[in-house]
Design an enzyme around this catalytic site. Structure first.
Site, PDB file in Angstrom:
ATOM      1  N   ARG A 163       0.907  -1.171  -0.187  1.00  0.00           N
ATOM      2  CA  ARG A 163      -0.033   0.115  -0.079  1.00  0.00           C
ATOM      3  C   ARG A 163       1.015   1.282   0.059  1.00  0.00           C
ATOM      4  O   ARG A 163       0.428   2.243  -0.583  1.00  0.00           O
ATOM      5  CB  ARG A 163      -0.893   0.062   1.387  1.00  0.00           C
ATOM      6  CG  ARG A 163      -1.916   1.005   1.440  1.00  0.00           C
ATOM      7  CD  ARG A 163      -2.290   1.197   2.834  1.00  0.00           C
ATOM      8  NE  ARG A 163      -3.401  -0.086   3.044  1.00  0.00           N
ATOM      9  CZ  ARG A 163      -4.642   0.355   3.013  1.00  0.00           C
ATOM     10  NH1 ARG A 163      -5.176   1.659   2.481  1.00  0.00           N
ATOM     11  NH2 ARG A 163      -5.667  -0.505   3.147  1.00  0.00           N
ATOM     12  N   LYS A 192      -0.239 -19.603   5.756  1.00  0.00           N
ATOM     13  CA  LYS A 192      -1.052 -19.646   7.193  1.00  0.00           C
ATOM     14  C   LYS A 192      -0.951 -18.387   7.809  1.00  0.00           C
ATOM     15  O   LYS A 192      -0.141 -17.779   7.528  1.00  0.00           O
ATOM     16  CB  LYS A 192      -0.581 -20.965   7.676  1.00  0.00           C
ATOM     17  CG  LYS A 192       0.860 -20.741   8.423  1.00  0.00           C
ATOM     18  CD  LYS A 192       1.257 -22.007   9.073  1.00  0.00           C
ATOM     19  CE  LYS A 192       0.712 -22.136  10.657  1.00  0.00           C
ATOM     20  NZ  LYS A 192       1.874 -21.231  11.742  1.00  0.00           N
ATOM     21  N   HIS A 244       5.371 -24.475   5.360  1.00  0.00           N
ATOM     22  CA  HIS A 244       6.856 -24.485   5.229  1.00  0.00           C
ATOM     23  C   HIS A 244       7.576 -25.767   5.555  1.00  0.00           C
ATOM     24  O   HIS A 244       8.480 -26.073   5.243  1.00  0.00           O
ATOM     25  CB  HIS A 244       7.487 -23.243   5.807  1.00  0.00           C
ATOM     26  CG  HIS A 244       7.673 -23.455   7.125  1.00  0.00           C
ATOM     27  ND1 HIS A 244       6.846 -23.210   8.091  1.00  0.00           N
ATOM     28  CD2 HIS A 244       8.737 -23.622   7.886  1.00  0.00           C
ATOM     29  CE1 HIS A 244       7.393 -23.276   9.197  1.00  0.00           C
ATOM     30  NE2 HIS A 244       8.632 -23.458   9.120  1.00  0.00           N
ATOM     31  N   LYS A 296      11.056 -28.465   4.161  1.00  0.00           N
ATOM     32  CA  LYS A 296      12.386 -28.877   4.837  1.00  0.00           C
ATOM     33  C   LYS A 296      13.003 -30.024   4.139  1.00  0.00           C
ATOM     34  O   LYS A 296      12.153 -31.042   3.814  1.00  0.00           O
ATOM     35  CB  LYS A 296      12.134 -29.121   6.129  1.00  0.00           C
ATOM     36  CG  LYS A 296      11.791 -27.829   6.902  1.00  0.00           C
ATOM     37  CD  LYS A 296      11.480 -28.111   8.592  1.00  0.00           C
ATOM     38  CE  LYS A 296      10.965 -26.856   9.234  1.00  0.00           C
ATOM     39  NZ  LYS A 296      11.911 -25.782   9.694  1.00  0.00           N
ATOM     40  N   GLU A 310      10.326 -26.093  20.764  1.00  0.00           N
ATOM     41  CA  GLU A 310      10.973 -24.953  20.454  1.00  0.00           C
ATOM     42  C   GLU A 310      11.282 -24.207  21.678  1.00  0.00           C
ATOM     43  O   GLU A 310      10.788 -24.541  22.746  1.00  0.00           O
ATOM     44  CB  GLU A 310       9.929 -23.721  19.743  1.00  0.00           C
ATOM     45  CG  GLU A 310       9.609 -24.052  18.259  1.00  0.00           C
ATOM     46  CD  GLU A 310       8.732 -23.233  17.566  1.00  0.00           C
ATOM     47  OE1 GLU A 310       9.447 -22.397  16.774  1.00  0.00           O
ATOM     48  OE2 GLU A 310       7.550 -23.171  18.009  1.00  0.00           O
ATOM     49  N   ASP A 334      -1.234 -23.097  15.510  1.00  0.00           N
ATOM     50  CA  ASP A 334      -0.056 -22.718  15.067  1.00  0.00           C
ATOM     51  C   ASP A 334       0.718 -23.651  14.417  1.00  0.00           C
ATOM     52  O   ASP A 334       1.446 -23.368  13.383  1.00  0.00           O
ATOM     53  CB  ASP A 334       0.492 -21.667  16.052  1.00  0.00           C
ATOM     54  CG  ASP A 334       1.819 -21.047  15.655  1.00  0.00           C
ATOM     55  OD1 ASP A 334       1.506 -20.417  14.606  1.00  0.00           O
ATOM     56  OD2 ASP A 334       2.766 -21.176  16.179  1.00  0.00           O
ATOM     57  N   HIS A 341       1.654 -28.158  10.652  1.00  0.00           N
ATOM     58  CA  HIS A 341       3.130 -29.088  10.521  1.00  0.00           C
ATOM     59  C   HIS A 341       2.896 -30.341  11.153  1.00  0.00           C
ATOM     60  O   HIS A 341       3.573 -31.259  10.598  1.00  0.00           O
ATOM     61  CB  HIS A 341       4.277 -28.137  11.408  1.00  0.00           C
ATOM     62  CG  HIS A 341       4.050 -26.778  10.981  1.00  0.00           C
ATOM     63  ND1 HIS A 341       3.922 -26.154   9.592  1.00  0.00           N
ATOM     64  CD2 HIS A 341       4.284 -25.522  11.614  1.00  0.00           C
ATOM     65  CE1 HIS A 341       4.047 -24.819   9.744  1.00  0.00           C
ATOM     66  NE2 HIS A 341       4.405 -24.553  10.776  1.00  0.00           N
ATOM     67  N   LYS A 384       6.084 -24.032  22.815  1.00  0.00           N
ATOM     68  CA  LYS A 384       7.161 -23.004  23.255  1.00  0.00           C
ATOM     69  C   LYS A 384       7.761 -23.112  24.380  1.00  0.00           C
ATOM     70  O   LYS A 384       7.321 -23.600  25.409  1.00  0.00           O
ATOM     71  CB  LYS A 384       6.410 -21.631  23.138  1.00  0.00           C
ATOM     72  CG  LYS A 384       5.741 -21.396  21.640  1.00  0.00           C
ATOM     73  CD  LYS A 384       6.697 -20.908  20.662  1.00  0.00           C
ATOM     74  CE  LYS A 384       5.818 -20.568  19.500  1.00  0.00           C
ATOM     75  NZ  LYS A 384       6.493 -20.448  18.275  1.00  0.00           N
TER      76      LYS A 384
HETATM   77  C1  BG6 Z   1       5.579 -21.330  12.147  1.00  0.00           C
HETATM   78  C2  BG6 Z   1       4.763 -20.931  13.648  1.00  0.00           C
HETATM   79  O1  BG6 Z   1       4.327 -21.990  11.425  1.00  0.00           O
HETATM   80  O2  BG6 Z   1       6.543 -22.344  12.427  1.00  0.00           O
HETATM   81  C3  BG6 Z   1       5.827 -20.531  14.609  1.00  0.00           C
HETATM   82  O3  BG6 Z   1       3.562 -19.885  13.151  1.00  0.00           O
HETATM   83  C4  BG6 Z   1       6.986 -21.615  14.578  1.00  0.00           C
HETATM   84  O4  BG6 Z   1       5.140 -20.161  15.634  1.00  0.00           O
HETATM   85  C5  BG6 Z   1       7.298 -22.008  13.311  1.00  0.00           C
HETATM   86  O5  BG6 Z   1       7.932 -20.716  15.530  1.00  0.00           O
HETATM   87  C6  BG6 Z   1       8.595 -22.964  13.576  1.00  0.00           C
HETATM   88  O6  BG6 Z   1       9.073 -23.391  12.219  1.00  0.00           O
HETATM   89  P1  BG6 Z   1      10.611 -23.927  12.291  1.00  0.00           P
HETATM   90  O7  BG6 Z   1      10.903 -23.961  10.855  1.00  0.00           O
HETATM   91  O8  BG6 Z   1      11.438 -23.002  12.921  1.00  0.00           O
HETATM   92  O9  BG6 Z   1      10.603 -25.204  12.962  1.00  0.00           O
END
Ligand code: BG6
Length: 513
Positions: free
Chosen positions: A51, A162, A192, A196, A230, A250, A255, A355
């Site tokens: 924008r 997402k 994503h 990997k 994480e 999330d 994933h 987390k």
């Molecule tokens: C994302 C989440 O899709 O994946 C994040 O929104 C998360 O919260 C991340 O930290 C983890 O991805 P990776 O590649 O770091 O394992």
């Protein structure tokens, strides 16, 4: 795992949300790498769209500063200078149909300027809030950028990020909005994790070798544990977004369930997008809660309190920036699920993600049954107290990150005059075998969109099946602060999650990173 090894032809890439974090941190760096490796040729315009008013020069300079910040050797600077010539910026108000007409003209002009081959596929990457997807697709349609003839449909590919919905209903709505003007095969939904390298290797490992696959079923496997842990918390002001999402939406819904599909699915008849996604879909349809009881008996949610992560003090979730002080949002989820099919009936799959856990580690641990007769046990004594120590379960661990590897844990005889059992491992470590750096997930995924290969993207039926499966859990948790357990930052989650396994005399694997 992707089916195509072809180089990509000419394409035009339009990135909506070009001022955002994703564009700067992931998309442009990935395209830059593809350009350096000659996967993206200099005839492909990359047009950032947002924008704010900005010139091409400003756009290029901002990105250069960020991307070359830690990497400004002569070779990188020269490569950037080459790449930046195909980088452009156009100001667009996503909600204004008139702006799309100028955008289309800009794309045509830039394609001419760079000598792009005629009628190339255009890729529109929607790196924006999902609430803007509908406007974007409407604008693309109004400007005539979406081909009207079915045979030409591949000339527009739309990539969406997402969160793809907040629950089943909103995901269905989002799908309907996209599908009003796009065919399913024009939509590339990014997860994503599927980009990997180690995730792509799961299918090759399973179906490209003969050793392991015959063992991966209810006859030999005792349980499977999938962990996406994480150690980070709410860095970069993420609390605001995260508090509307939580660990289930999330990470688990996307994933984690994708990892489950890849490790649990049957072999596809052909190694092609449709066949692979059909097999994943069959698995998602066979998913069921781990117990017949209440949600609390098969799903655990937790939230971190303050603690120590890697010896550094970490705040409680409720004290993080932009998180309400009474938040009941989960930062951890563990689930016991079962797969109702011939291969897996009766084998518990334990999933967990969180987390602020002890370590950052993503892995799939397949734990095998004990031998039918336990001939070898070790007696270990501590003073007068002696215990019979049984051989540990054999296990096969697919380590996705960090230190990407595959290892087999088994028992061997400890050298000496007695039969004493010693757990050991056979280890395949990517670092020891491959000198080149593993490509970033976004490099692979963007290249696949350019090639028109949708294998690594989530099809709408998969996405909805995943939402359908988690719906009862979401519903239960949204009904109030029910079942919220706390765990100190820097640990492996709340003890209730241990109890979920202890009932069947199992324990969570503690990954050693
Ligand atoms: C994302 C989440 O899709 O994946 C994040 O929104 C998360 O919260 C991340 O930290 C983890 O991805 P990776 O590649 O770091 O394992």
């Amino acid at each position: 795992m992707t089916t195509s090894n072809n180089p990509a032809g000419d394409t035009t890439i339009l990135i909506f949300g070009a001022s955002g974090d994703l564009t700067t941190r992931k998309l442009i760096p990935a395209l830059f790498q593809l350009s350096r490796q000659n996967y993206l040729n200099e005839r492909c315009p990359v047009i950032g769209v947002a924008r704010r008013e900005k010139s091409d020069e400003q756009f290029r300079n901002e990105l250069k500063a960020s991307i070359l910040a830690d990497n400004d050797d002569d070779e990188s600077v020269a490569a950037w200078d080459r790449f930046s010539k195909q980088l452009f910026y156009r100001q667009v108000d996503i909600t204004s149909e008139a702006d799309y007409v100028s955008l289309r003209q800009a794309a045509v002009d830039l394609e001419q300027q760079l000598g792009t081959q005629g009628n190339v596929p255009r890729i529109v990457y929607l790196a924006t809030m999902p609430s803007l997807f509908d406007d974007a697709v409407r604008g693309l349609h109004a400007s005539g950028m979406i081909p009207t003839e079915r045979k030409d449909s591949d000339r527009l590919r739309v990539v969406v990020e997402k969160p793809f919905g907040h629950d089943l209903k909103s995901a269905e709505l989002l799908n309907e909005q996209l599908r009003k003007r796009l065919h399913e095969d024009q939509i590339y939904r990014i997860d994503h994790y599927l980009g990997k390298e180690t995730v792509q290797n799961i299918l090759l490992f399973r179906f490209g070798n003969v050793f392991f696959e015959p063992l991966l079923n209810r006859n030999h496997v005792d349980n499977v544990q999938i962990t996406v842990a994480e150690s980070i918390g709410m860095e970069g002001n993420r609390g605001g977004y995260y508090d509307t999402s939580g660990a289930l939406r999330d990470v688990l819904q996307n994933h984690l369930l994708q990892l489950l599909c890849l490790v649990g699915m049957d072999p596809p008849a052909l190694f092609q997008a449709r066949e692979i996604r059909d097999e994943k879909m069959k698995l998602l349809q066979a998913l069921r809660p781990g117990t017949d009881g209440h949600v609390d008996s098969w799903a655990v949610r937790g939230q971190y309190t303050d603690g120590l992560v890697n010896k550094q003090p970490a705040l409680a979730y409720r004290d993080e920036e932009r998180v309400p002080a009474n938040s009941s949002r989960e930062t951890y989820v563990a689930m016991h699920v079962e797969i109702d099919n011939w291969r897996w009936a009766g084998v518990p799959f334990y999933l967990r993600t969180g987390k602020r856990m002890s370590e950052r580690v993503t892995e799939i641990a397949i734990q095998f049954k004990h031998p039918p007769l336990n001939l070898f046990s070790t007696i270990e004594c501590d003073g007068d107290l002696c215990n019979i120590v049984e051989a540990r379960r054999n296990q096969l661990v697919l380590r996705i990150q960090p230190r990407e590897s595959i290892f087999l844990g088994f028992s061997t005889k400890r050298p000496g005059m007695q039969y004493q059992v010693q757990p050991v491992a056979m280890d395949f470590d990517y670092e020891d075998h491959f000198t080149s750096q593993l490509p970033e997930a976004y490099e692979r995924l963007l290249l696949d969109v350019m090639r028109g290969d949708s294998t690594l993207f989530t099809r709408s039926d998969e996405l909805l099946a995943a939402w359908r499966f988690v719906a009862p859990v979401l519903q239960h948790w949204e009904s109030g602060p029910v079942g919220l357990e706390f765990y100190p930052a820097g640990t492996w989650g709340p003890s209730v999650a241990d109890r979920m396994l202890a009932e069947s005399r199992r324990v969570w694997r503690e990954p050693k990173v």
